[in-house]
Design a protein around this motif. Structure first.
Motif, short mmCIF file in Angstrom:
data_model
loop_
_atom_site.label_atom_id
_atom_site.label_comp_id
_atom_site.label_asym_id
_atom_site.label_seq_id
_atom_site.Cartn_x
_atom_site.Cartn_y
_atom_site.Cartn_z
N THR A 98 9.10 5.09 1.07
CA THR A 98 8.81 4.17 -0.03
C THR A 98 9.91 3.12 -0.17
O THR A 98 9.62 1.93 -0.36
N SER A 99 11.16 3.55 -0.08
CA SER A 99 12.28 2.60 -0.14
C SER A 99 12.22 1.61 1.02
O SER A 99 12.47 0.41 0.85
N LEU A 100 11.87 2.12 2.19
CA LEU A 100 11.75 1.28 3.38
C LEU A 100 10.69 0.20 3.17
O LEU A 100 10.91 -0.98 3.46
N ALA A 101 9.53 0.61 2.65
CA ALA A 101 8.45 -0.34 2.41
C ALA A 101 8.84 -1.37 1.35
O ALA A 101 8.53 -2.57 1.48
N LEU A 102 9.53 -0.92 0.30
CA LEU A 102 9.94 -1.82 -0.77
C LEU A 102 10.93 -2.87 -0.27
O LEU A 102 10.78 -4.07 -0.55
N PHE A 103 11.92 -2.44 0.49
CA PHE A 103 12.90 -3.38 1.02
C PHE A 103 12.28 -4.31 2.06
O PHE A 103 12.73 -5.45 2.23
N ARG A 104 11.24 -3.83 2.75
CA ARG A 104 10.57 -4.70 3.71
C ARG A 104 9.79 -5.80 3.00
O ARG A 104 9.67 -6.91 3.53
N ILE A 105 9.28 -5.52 1.82
CA ILE A 105 8.62 -6.57 1.04
C ILE A 105 9.63 -7.64 0.66
O ILE A 105 9.36 -8.85 0.78
N PHE A 153 0.83 -1.20 0.00
CA PHE A 153 0.00 0.00 0.00
C PHE A 153 0.87 1.26 0.00
O PHE A 153 0.63 2.20 -0.77
N ILE A 154 1.90 1.28 0.86
CA ILE A 154 2.80 2.44 0.92
C ILE A 154 3.50 2.66 -0.41
O ILE A 154 3.57 3.79 -0.93
N VAL A 155 4.01 1.58 -1.00
CA VAL A 155 4.72 1.68 -2.28
C VAL A 155 3.78 2.16 -3.39
O VAL A 155 4.15 3.03 -4.20
N SER A 156 2.57 1.64 -3.42
CA SER A 156 1.64 2.00 -4.49
C SER A 156 1.18 3.45 -4.39
O SER A 156 1.11 4.16 -5.40
N LEU A 213 7.95 -6.03 11.00
CA LEU A 213 7.83 -5.50 9.65
C LEU A 213 6.40 -5.05 9.34
O LEU A 213 6.19 -4.18 8.51
N VAL A 214 5.42 -5.66 10.02
CA VAL A 214 4.02 -5.25 9.83
C VAL A 214 3.70 -4.04 10.70
O VAL A 214 3.18 -3.03 10.23
N GLY A 215 4.00 -4.14 12.01
CA GLY A 215 3.64 -3.08 12.96
C GLY A 215 4.31 -1.76 12.68
O GLY A 215 3.67 -0.70 12.73
N ASP A 216 5.59 -1.79 12.35
CA ASP A 216 6.32 -0.55 12.11
C ASP A 216 5.81 0.15 10.85
O ASP A 216 5.75 1.38 10.78
N SER A 217 5.42 -0.63 9.85
CA SER A 217 4.88 -0.04 8.62
C SER A 217 3.51 0.59 8.86
O SER A 217 3.16 1.61 8.25
N LEU A 218 2.71 0.00 9.75
CA LEU A 218 1.42 0.59 10.11
C LEU A 218 1.63 1.94 10.79
O LEU A 218 0.85 2.88 10.58
N ILE A 219 2.67 2.05 11.61
CA ILE A 219 2.99 3.33 12.25
C ILE A 219 3.33 4.38 11.20
O ILE A 219 2.90 5.54 11.28
N LEU A 220 4.08 3.98 10.17
CA LEU A 220 4.42 4.91 9.09
C LEU A 220 3.16 5.42 8.39
O LEU A 220 3.08 6.60 8.03
N ILE A 221 2.18 4.55 8.23
CA ILE A 221 0.93 4.95 7.57
C ILE A 221 0.16 5.94 8.43
O ILE A 221 -0.28 7.00 7.96
#
Length: 316
Positions: free
Chosen positions: A49-56, A26-29, A277-285
């Protein structure tokens, strides 16, 4: 036939794998689509965006590693498969952590206020400083990955010694050296943790100084600068909490060789890592107005979302 515990951990990792890909995708898109349409992107959005991509990428690596642990544990630490997983996992993991540190420094330089000449010099060149950190993070991640070559040499010598008769003591020493190298490999993560801690405490000091000025001039405590301080501190503090959780998972994975239930310990480490990797990305959102508004608008129970009253480094 999988046991009950292995089945539970497999379900957990599959669930976290799907959620992680959805959240980071979602972040990358969203940011990628905005970048494609406007032909430009802010530095903070680029880092996120780079963070989300590398996390995938990291989620896929960890998921494959987990499948090998569950279905073919006896081959997990042998051959080229172990080396490939270690190489990709090490690089993506270190670069992910340094991207968080770069984001923390960016928020600190943009929001914190100090009169020291050194800080002002960095603040005026915030974008250049962070871009330089990104290149340094890439180089540092490569160095960390290159350090695995020594581990692979030790493992190769260990394999040869175990295949030879009358090499029991030598094999035991090499096994201890290999396991110790795995544990000490976590020390590479300390510099990035230190950078994030420094950024957090600078923001804390800046907020205290700003509040004193507000009280001196009898100005309300909910001004734009105070709110920006608080939001940046919440983001960095959340990063630090999840980072400590991530660091704990790596200690469990690296130290699993010394534990009686090695397989279960590794599965626990994998689950903790993926939850980070899930929780930290939710915080970014939820700490980014653009991502939060889009995310809430996609929810089926969305009943209207108030527009933000102010702009700042989080509103992009």
């Amino acid at each position: 036939m999988l046991g009950f515990i292995e089945s539970v951990f497999l379900v957990l990792t599959i669930t976290e794998f799907i959620l992680g890909n959805l959240v980071n995708g979602f972040i990358v898109s969203i940011n990628g689509g905005h970048w494609f349409k406007s032909k430009k992107i802010s530095l903070s959005d680029f880092i996120i965006t780079s963070l989300a991509l590398f996390r995938i990428f990291l989620l896929w690596i960890i998921f494959i590693d987990n499948l090998i642990i569950v279905f073919s544990y006896h081959t997990h630490d042998s051959g080229i498969m172990m080396q490939l997983i270690d190489i990709f996992w090490t690089f993506t993991s270190h670069f992910n952590i340094w991207l968080i540190s770069c984001l923390s420094v960016f928020y600190c330089l943009k929001i914190a206020s100090f009169s020291h000449p050194s800080f002002l010099w960095l603040k005026w060149r915030a974008s250049r400083v962070v871009v330089g950190m990104l290149w340094g993070a890439l180089l540092f991640s490569c160095v960390c990955t290159m350090s695995l070559m020594n581990e692979f040499k030790i493992y190769s010598a260990l394999t040869r010694s175990e295949d030879s008769p009358n090499m029991t003591e030598y094999s035991r020493l090499k096994r201890q050296e290999y396991n110790l190298m795995h544990v000490l490999g976590n020390l590479w993560k300390i510099p990035s943790l230190t950078v994030s801690l420094i950024a957090y405490f600078l923001l804390l000091l800046s907020l205290g100084k700003h509040r004193q000025q507000m009280q001196q001039y009898s100005i309300g405590s909910r001004d734009q600068s105070t709110e920006a301080h608080k939001r940046a501190m919440r983001i960095i503090f959340s990063f630090l909490l999840f980072f400590l959780l991530y660091f704990l998972s790596f200690l469990i994975l690296a130290s699993s060789r010394f534990l009686p239930e090695t397989k279960i310990a590794r599965l626990i480490g994998v689950v903790i890592t993926m939850s980070y990797l899930v929780g930290d990305s939710l915080i970014l959102i939820f700490c980014n107005n653009k991502l939060k508004q889009t995310f809430v608008a996609m929810l089926p129970c969305e009943c209207g979302y108030p527009q933000p009253a102010s702009k700042g480094p989080f509103a992009s």
